[in-house]
Design a protein around this motif. Sequence first.
Motif, PDB file in Angstrom:
ATOM      1  N   THR A 107      24.815  27.710  26.062  1.00  2.48           N
ATOM      2  CA  THR A 107      23.892  28.537  26.851  1.00  2.48           C
ATOM      3  C   THR A 107      24.577  29.327  27.955  1.00  2.48           C
ATOM      4  O   THR A 107      23.937  30.153  28.619  1.00  2.48           O
ATOM      5  N   GLY A 108      25.860  29.078  28.178  1.00  2.00           N
ATOM      6  CA  GLY A 108      26.550  29.815  29.226  1.00  2.00           C
ATOM      7  C   GLY A 108      27.997  29.397  29.370  1.00  2.00           C
ATOM      8  O   GLY A 108      28.475  28.470  28.695  1.00  2.00           O
ATOM      9  N   PHE A 109      28.695  30.084  30.268  1.00  2.49           N
ATOM     10  CA  PHE A 109      30.109  29.820  30.521  1.00  2.49           C
ATOM     11  C   PHE A 109      30.358  29.755  32.026  1.00  2.49           C
ATOM     12  O   PHE A 109      29.662  30.406  32.812  1.00  2.49           O
ATOM     13  N   SER A 110      31.355  28.987  32.402  1.00  2.00           N
ATOM     14  CA  SER A 110      31.882  29.046  33.766  1.00  2.00           C
ATOM     15  C   SER A 110      33.396  29.179  33.670  1.00  2.00           C
ATOM     16  O   SER A 110      34.000  28.839  32.643  1.00  2.00           O
ATOM     17  N   PHE A 111      34.011  29.687  34.729  1.00  2.00           N
ATOM     18  CA  PHE A 111      35.445  29.980  34.705  1.00  2.00           C
ATOM     19  C   PHE A 111      36.119  29.400  35.931  1.00  2.00           C
ATOM     20  O   PHE A 111      35.544  29.364  37.025  1.00  2.00           O
ATOM     21  N   LYS A 112      37.358  28.970  35.748  1.00  2.00           N
ATOM     22  CA  LYS A 112      38.226  28.584  36.840  1.00  2.00           C
ATOM     23  C   LYS A 112      39.508  29.412  36.719  1.00  2.00           C
ATOM     24  O   LYS A 112      39.965  29.709  35.619  1.00  2.00           O
ATOM     25  N   PHE A 113      40.069  29.761  37.840  1.00  2.00           N
ATOM     26  CA  PHE A 113      41.317  30.536  37.796  1.00  2.00           C
ATOM     27  C   PHE A 113      42.126  30.269  39.055  1.00  2.00           C
ATOM     28  O   PHE A 113      41.596  29.828  40.082  1.00  2.00           O
ATOM     29  N   LYS A 114      43.403  30.524  38.953  1.00  2.00           N
ATOM     30  CA  LYS A 114      44.283  30.355  40.102  1.00  2.00           C
ATOM     31  C   LYS A 114      45.259  31.523  40.170  1.00  2.00           C
ATOM     32  O   LYS A 114      45.554  32.178  39.173  1.00  2.00           O
ATOM     33  N   GLN A 115      45.734  31.768  41.368  1.00  2.00           N
ATOM     34  CA  GLN A 115      46.661  32.865  41.602  1.00  2.00           C
ATOM     35  C   GLN A 115      48.046  32.482  41.080  1.00  2.00           C
ATOM     36  O   GLN A 115      48.513  31.359  41.288  1.00  2.00           O
ATOM     37  N   LYS A 116      48.676  33.400  40.393  1.00  2.00           N
ATOM     38  CA  LYS A 116      50.042  33.155  39.940  1.00  2.00           C
ATOM     39  C   LYS A 116      50.998  33.265  41.121  1.00  2.00           C
ATOM     40  O   LYS A 116      50.769  34.024  42.065  1.00  2.00           O
ATOM     41  N   LYS A 117      52.094  32.543  41.053  1.00  2.00           N
ATOM     42  CA  LYS A 117      53.145  32.692  42.038  1.00  2.00           C
ATOM     43  C   LYS A 117      53.908  33.982  41.750  1.00  2.00           C
ATOM     44  O   LYS A 117      54.215  34.275  40.597  1.00  2.00           O
ATOM     45  N   PRO A 118      54.228  34.747  42.779  1.00  2.00           N
ATOM     46  CA  PRO A 118      54.972  35.991  42.542  1.00  2.00           C
ATOM     47  C   PRO A 118      56.305  35.720  41.871  1.00  2.00           C
ATOM     48  O   PRO A 118      57.017  34.790  42.246  1.00  2.00           O
ATOM     49  N   LYS A 119      56.618  36.513  40.860  1.00  2.00           N
ATOM     50  CA  LYS A 119      57.899  36.379  40.189  1.00  2.00           C
ATOM     51  C   LYS A 119      58.970  37.115  40.986  1.00  2.00           C
ATOM     52  O   LYS A 119      58.736  38.178  41.529  1.00  2.00           O
ATOM     53  N   GLN A 120      60.139  36.551  41.016  1.00  2.00           N
ATOM     54  CA  GLN A 120      61.210  37.170  41.775  1.00  2.00           C
ATOM     55  C   GLN A 120      61.497  38.582  41.281  1.00  2.00           C
ATOM     56  O   GLN A 120      61.759  39.485  42.071  1.00  2.00           O
ATOM     57  N   ALA A 121      61.399  38.763  39.960  1.00  2.00           N
ATOM     58  CA  ALA A 121      61.665  40.094  39.403  1.00  2.00           C
ATOM     59  C   ALA A 121      60.633  41.098  39.875  1.00  2.00           C
ATOM     60  O   ALA A 121      60.940  42.273  40.121  1.00  2.00           O
ATOM     61  N   GLU A 122      59.372  40.654  40.030  1.00  2.00           N
ATOM     62  CA  GLU A 122      58.324  41.561  40.487  1.00  2.00           C
ATOM     63  C   GLU A 122      58.533  41.907  41.950  1.00  2.00           C
ATOM     64  O   GLU A 122      58.296  43.035  42.378  1.00  2.00           O
ATOM     65  N   ILE A 123      58.986  40.919  42.742  1.00  2.00           N
ATOM     66  CA  ILE A 123      59.252  41.193  44.146  1.00  2.00           C
ATOM     67  C   ILE A 123      60.379  42.207  44.287  1.00  2.00           C
ATOM     68  O   ILE A 123      60.332  43.107  45.119  1.00  2.00           O
ATOM     69  N   ALA A 124      61.386  42.063  43.447  1.00  2.00           N
ATOM     70  CA  ALA A 124      62.541  42.956  43.527  1.00  2.00           C
ATOM     71  C   ALA A 124      62.159  44.401  43.278  1.00  2.00           C
ATOM     72  O   ALA A 124      62.701  45.308  43.898  1.00  2.00           O
ATOM     73  N   THR A 125      61.215  44.633  42.363  1.00  2.00           N
ATOM     74  CA  THR A 125      60.849  46.015  42.042  1.00  2.00           C
ATOM     75  C   THR A 125      60.088  46.679  43.163  1.00  2.00           C
ATOM     76  O   THR A 125      59.931  47.895  43.164  1.00  2.00           O
ATOM     77  N   GLU A 126      59.628  45.918  44.156  1.00  2.00           N
ATOM     78  CA  GLU A 126      58.903  46.507  45.270  1.00  2.00           C
ATOM     79  C   GLU A 126      59.836  47.180  46.268  1.00  2.00           C
ATOM     80  O   GLU A 126      59.414  47.960  47.099  1.00  2.00           O
TER      81      GLU A 126
END
Length: 319
Positions: free
Chosen positions: A219-238
Amino acid sequence: MSELVVKDNALMNASYNLDLVEQRLILLAIVEARESGKGINANDPLTVHAESYVNQFGVARQTAYQALKDACDDLFARQFSYQEINERGNTENVRSRWVSEVRYVDAEATVKLIFAPIVIPLITRLEERFTQYEMKQISELSTGYAIRLYELLICWRATGKTPVIELADFRQRMGVLDSEYQRMYDLKKYVLEPSLKQINEHTDITATYEQHKKGRVITGFSFKFKQKKPKQAEIATETPKTATNDQNTIKPLTEPQIAKYSMILCKLGSISDLSNFPDYPSFANWIANILRTPEKADEQTAKRIFTALKTETDYSKKN
């Protein structure tokens, strides 16, 4: 500057059915209004360039031209709905079009649109509940369902979980028509699970769902989610300092390549706002200096130049 999409939560929770290109087009228009400082009103059109679509979503230029042109054919007829409490405390069911006017300028590869009056305060009113997210979080989502589910989830970012969403409400919020995916097996296989897979692979959150039943019927759905930890490679591109830091697939350019690509880049609409020069050769010479020594430019400018280089040429594939 991060490209932020800001929507009132009434709009985030609205029931509507837009295809992928139409959703992307509206999000780009919201970003355009915010980043340009023009704001959104019921009289002045917002312009979305095909180049912006190419750069944001990584598609071929001709694909972007045709996609935006096709989107204009249907967007005017699209509607959405939401609920609002009136001054008497009663619930009003509101239905509106997204845009009051939309145009495609073939010679310029641009879309000009004006949001419907009722949409404008929902996008611009930030004194009440609102949700904001960076455009890059949905750039690699390839279905409208995935975008809608991501938007739905981050309305609950503070708690990391949603309440139980009744099945009929979930279908409406995801834009699933009454005639589509009527069997639960199909709804999960073609809408819910692929959307979650894309969200978990390409956005800043990891989500799971739980199904709720009455007897043996879901009859329905619920969701749980969590924030990913920043990847070092993603930080570097900033913080790009060199061509190889910002675009790992791009090797240092030779002088002939710098001359060639600076002339290509100087004519791109996506970086034309960087030009304070009277002609293309002068702008190209300035770009060439950045291609040669990117550390002499500010980080954001260097990043834009090398992103445009990677997007607009096949250099990264040949080197």
